[in-house]
Scaffold this motif. Structure first.
Motif, PDB file in Angstrom:
ATOM      1  N   THR A  36       0.837  -1.203   0.000  1.00 10.84           N
ATOM      2  CA  THR A  36       0.000   0.000   0.000  1.00 10.84           C
ATOM      3  C   THR A  36       0.874   1.257   0.000  1.00 10.84           C
ATOM      4  N   GLN A  37       0.274   2.352  -0.406  1.00 13.82           N
ATOM      5  CA  GLN A  37       0.975   3.634  -0.418  1.00 13.82           C
ATOM      6  C   GLN A  37       1.473   3.987   0.986  1.00 13.82           C
ATOM      7  N   ALA A  38       0.614   3.799   1.985  1.00 10.51           N
ATOM      8  CA  ALA A  38       0.977   4.171   3.350  1.00 10.51           C
ATOM      9  C   ALA A  38       2.103   3.302   3.895  1.00 10.51           C
ATOM     10  N   PHE A  39       2.000   1.994   3.758  1.00  7.99           N
ATOM     11  CA  PHE A  39       3.032   1.096   4.289  1.00  7.99           C
ATOM     12  C   PHE A  39       4.361   1.316   3.576  1.00  7.99           C
ATOM     13  N   THR A  40       4.291   1.506   2.269  1.00  2.00           N
ATOM     14  CA  THR A  40       5.515   1.732   1.494  1.00  2.00           C
ATOM     15  C   THR A  40       6.216   3.004   1.955  1.00  2.00           C
ATOM     16  N   SER A  41       5.440   4.084   2.114  1.00  2.00           N
ATOM     17  CA  SER A  41       6.024   5.382   2.480  1.00  2.00           C
ATOM     18  C   SER A  41       6.521   5.429   3.914  1.00  2.00           C
ATOM     19  N   LEU A  42       5.724   4.858   4.832  1.00  2.00           N
ATOM     20  CA  LEU A  42       5.998   5.046   6.254  1.00  2.00           C
ATOM     21  C   LEU A  42       6.771   3.910   6.919  1.00  2.00           C
ATOM     22  N   TRP A  43       6.768   2.719   6.317  1.00  2.00           N
ATOM     23  CA  TRP A  43       7.497   1.613   6.938  1.00  2.00           C
ATOM     24  C   TRP A  43       8.652   1.121   6.066  1.00  2.00           C
ATOM     25  N   LEU A  44       8.361   0.772   4.830  1.00  2.00           N
ATOM     26  CA  LEU A  44       9.382   0.137   3.993  1.00  2.00           C
ATOM     27  C   LEU A  44      10.505   1.091   3.591  1.00  2.00           C
ATOM     28  N   MET A  45      10.148   2.233   3.029  1.00  5.47           N
ATOM     29  CA  MET A  45      11.170   3.129   2.489  1.00  5.47           C
ATOM     30  C   MET A  45      12.138   3.660   3.554  1.00  5.47           C
ATOM     31  N   SER A  56      -2.144   2.013  12.466  1.00  8.09           N
ATOM     32  CA  SER A  56      -1.572   0.719  12.851  1.00  8.09           C
ATOM     33  C   SER A  56      -0.122   0.896  13.280  1.00  8.09           C
ATOM     34  N   GLN A  57       0.357  -0.076  14.048  1.00  5.75           N
ATOM     35  CA  GLN A  57       1.738  -0.038  14.526  1.00  5.75           C
ATOM     36  C   GLN A  57       2.734   0.112  13.383  1.00  5.75           C
ATOM     37  N   ALA A  58       2.470  -0.561  12.280  1.00  2.00           N
ATOM     38  CA  ALA A  58       3.412  -0.514  11.158  1.00  2.00           C
ATOM     39  C   ALA A  58       3.578   0.902  10.631  1.00  2.00           C
ATOM     40  N   LEU A  59       2.515   1.710  10.725  1.00  5.00           N
ATOM     41  CA  LEU A  59       2.577   3.059  10.167  1.00  5.00           C
ATOM     42  C   LEU A  59       3.124   4.082  11.151  1.00  5.00           C
ATOM     43  N   ILE A  97       5.545  -8.800 -10.588  1.00  4.55           N
ATOM     44  CA  ILE A  97       5.875  -8.441  -9.211  1.00  4.55           C
ATOM     45  C   ILE A  97       6.317  -9.703  -8.464  1.00  4.55           C
ATOM     46  N   ASP A  98       7.400  -9.583  -7.711  1.00  2.00           N
ATOM     47  CA  ASP A  98       7.973 -10.743  -7.033  1.00  2.00           C
ATOM     48  C   ASP A  98       7.429 -10.944  -5.624  1.00  2.00           C
ATOM     49  N   LEU A  99       7.043  -9.858  -4.964  1.00  2.31           N
ATOM     50  CA  LEU A  99       6.553  -9.968  -3.586  1.00  2.31           C
ATOM     51  C   LEU A  99       5.538  -8.874  -3.315  1.00  2.31           C
ATOM     52  N   ALA A 100       4.398  -9.268  -2.724  1.00  3.94           N
ATOM     53  CA  ALA A 100       3.401  -8.300  -2.268  1.00  3.94           C
ATOM     54  C   ALA A 100       3.313  -8.370  -0.750  1.00  3.94           C
ATOM     55  N   ILE A 101       3.206  -7.226  -0.112  1.00  2.00           N
ATOM     56  CA  ILE A 101       2.979  -7.159   1.331  1.00  2.00           C
ATOM     57  C   ILE A 101       1.555  -6.655   1.502  1.00  2.00           C
ATOM     58  N   ARG A 102       0.680  -7.531   1.965  1.00  2.00           N
ATOM     59  CA  ARG A 102      -0.752  -7.219   2.002  1.00  2.00           C
ATOM     60  C   ARG A 102      -1.303  -7.285   3.421  1.00  2.00           C
ATOM     61  N   PHE A 103      -2.456  -6.621   3.602  1.00  2.00           N
ATOM     62  CA  PHE A 103      -3.063  -6.505   4.923  1.00  2.00           C
ATOM     63  C   PHE A 103      -4.518  -6.937   4.859  1.00  2.00           C
ATOM     64  N   LEU A 104      -4.904  -7.808   5.786  1.00  2.00           N
ATOM     65  CA  LEU A 104      -6.281  -8.282   5.863  1.00  2.00           C
ATOM     66  C   LEU A 104      -6.807  -8.047   7.274  1.00  2.00           C
ATOM     67  N   THR A 105      -8.108  -7.806   7.383  1.00  3.82           N
ATOM     68  CA  THR A 105      -8.715  -7.636   8.701  1.00  3.82           C
ATOM     69  C   THR A 105      -9.492  -8.878   9.110  1.00  3.82           C
ATOM     70  N   THR A 106      -9.470  -9.904   8.279  1.00  2.00           N
ATOM     71  CA  THR A 106     -10.106 -11.180   8.609  1.00  2.00           C
ATOM     72  C   THR A 106      -9.077 -12.291   8.448  1.00  2.00           C
TER      73      THR A 106
END
Length: 314
Positions: free
Chosen positions: A101-110, A246-249, A141-150
């Motif tokens: 996601t835009q948020a995870f990429t910007s705030l955690w990964l990068m 979320s904690q990740a962000l 794409i080789d890897l996706a980092i995805r988020f589910l609430t279920t």
């Protein structure tokens, strides 16, 4: 040669249609039209002398004969891919394309990626930020980092979904706001602006208020709506009220003291973080190196964030 082996192209389309339970999804995966897939299935059924699919609403469900053929074709194509990779497996050095996601990429990964580049300069990372569910094969794409609430995971695309972490959600704000308002109990949040997501789903303010025992929140007037989590955190970093994050962000900002969690009350719904990848990828050795690094960073981040939340909470 058995004349049925002339159906190999049709069998490839069949395997995809059966896996997706959809002619249109198979067509998208194979870069052909839905009409072409439909025609191929008619040809295959004629050659097999048996009906393979029955329509059930929008889904194309397998008949008993179709189930038997799918089991055989799926195993056969998987064996072929493993055979290809045994002679085409790429070395560790090279490129990897990652999406989240835009948020995870910007705030955690990068903010952390430089550490991987220092450790593994031989691996070049390309990052694709998207709030849509990208098709890994079509997007190369080789890897996706995805988020589910279920807990439900759709594995119809034949990808591995590896659970990595549970990201809990808290109300976050700037330390300046805490100083200004001197919060005593959760209901005091209603004195501030609240930032919410345009498509918030089950992680929303009303659910958190109920969990925290806050009443009379329905009449709250100070709302700001944004389209992504990074925009929400950008607002509260400048002192614009609270957002649910979320904690990740929020982890890096809590660890540096730029954000605080005044009330250590988790939202009852959390994000489940998954790594999604093709188990038959020719880049598997390279992918393993990157995934191992991501897991290491996740563990370090979880512990430091929990410590920070504990110290910052009222």
């Amino acid at each position: 040669m058995d004349k049925r082996l002339k159906q190999l192209n049709n069998l490839r389309s069949f395997e995809s249609a059966a896996r997706h339970e959809s002619y249109s999804k198979a067509a998208k995966e194979l870069f052909v039209t839905q009409a072409a897939v439909s025609q191929q299935m008619r040809q295959l059924e004629a050659a097999m002398g048996s009906q393979l699919f029955v329509r059930n609403g929008r889904k194309m469900q397998l008949t008993e004969s179709g189930e038997k053929l799918y089991t055989a074709t799926h195993k056969a194509f998987d064996t072929l891919l493993k055979g290809f990779n045994s002679i085409q497996t790429e070395e560790v050095a090279g490129t990897l394309t990652i999406t989240s996601t835009q948020a995870f990429t910007s705030l955690w990964l990068m903010p952390r990626l430089y550490k991987f580049s220092i450790k593994h300069p031989e691996i070049k990372i390309k990052v694709v930020a998207s709030n849509s569910i990208e098709d890994l094969r079509q997007g190369h794409i080789d890897l996706a980092i995805r988020f589910l609430t279920t807990g439900e995971v759709d594995t119809s695309d034949d990808m591995v979904y590896e659970f990595i972490a549970e990201d809990h959600v808290y109300p976050a704000c700037s330390p300046q706001l805490v100083t200004e308002y001197n919060f005593k109990e959760p209901k005091d949040i209603l004195n501030c602006w609240l930032v919410s997501l345009e498509h918030q789903g089950s992680i929303n303010w009303p659910t958190w208020f109920k969990k925290a025992g806050v009443e009379d929140y329905q009449g709250h007037k100070k709302w700001t709506e944004v389209s992504s989590g990074d925009m929400a955190l950008s607002a509260v970093l400048s002192g614009h009220g609270f957002t649910l994050a979320s904690q990740a962000l929020f982890s890096q900002y809590v660890n540096t003291g730029q954000l605080v969690i005044p009330f250590n009350i988790k939202h009852p719904v959390s994000f489940k973080r998954y790594f999604v990848f093709d188990p038959n990828s020719a880049k598997k050795s390279r992918l393993d190196v990157f995934i191992a690094w991501l897991k290491e960073e996740t563990k370090l981040d979880e512990q430091s964030t929990l410590d920070a939340i504990g110290h910052a909470s009222l």
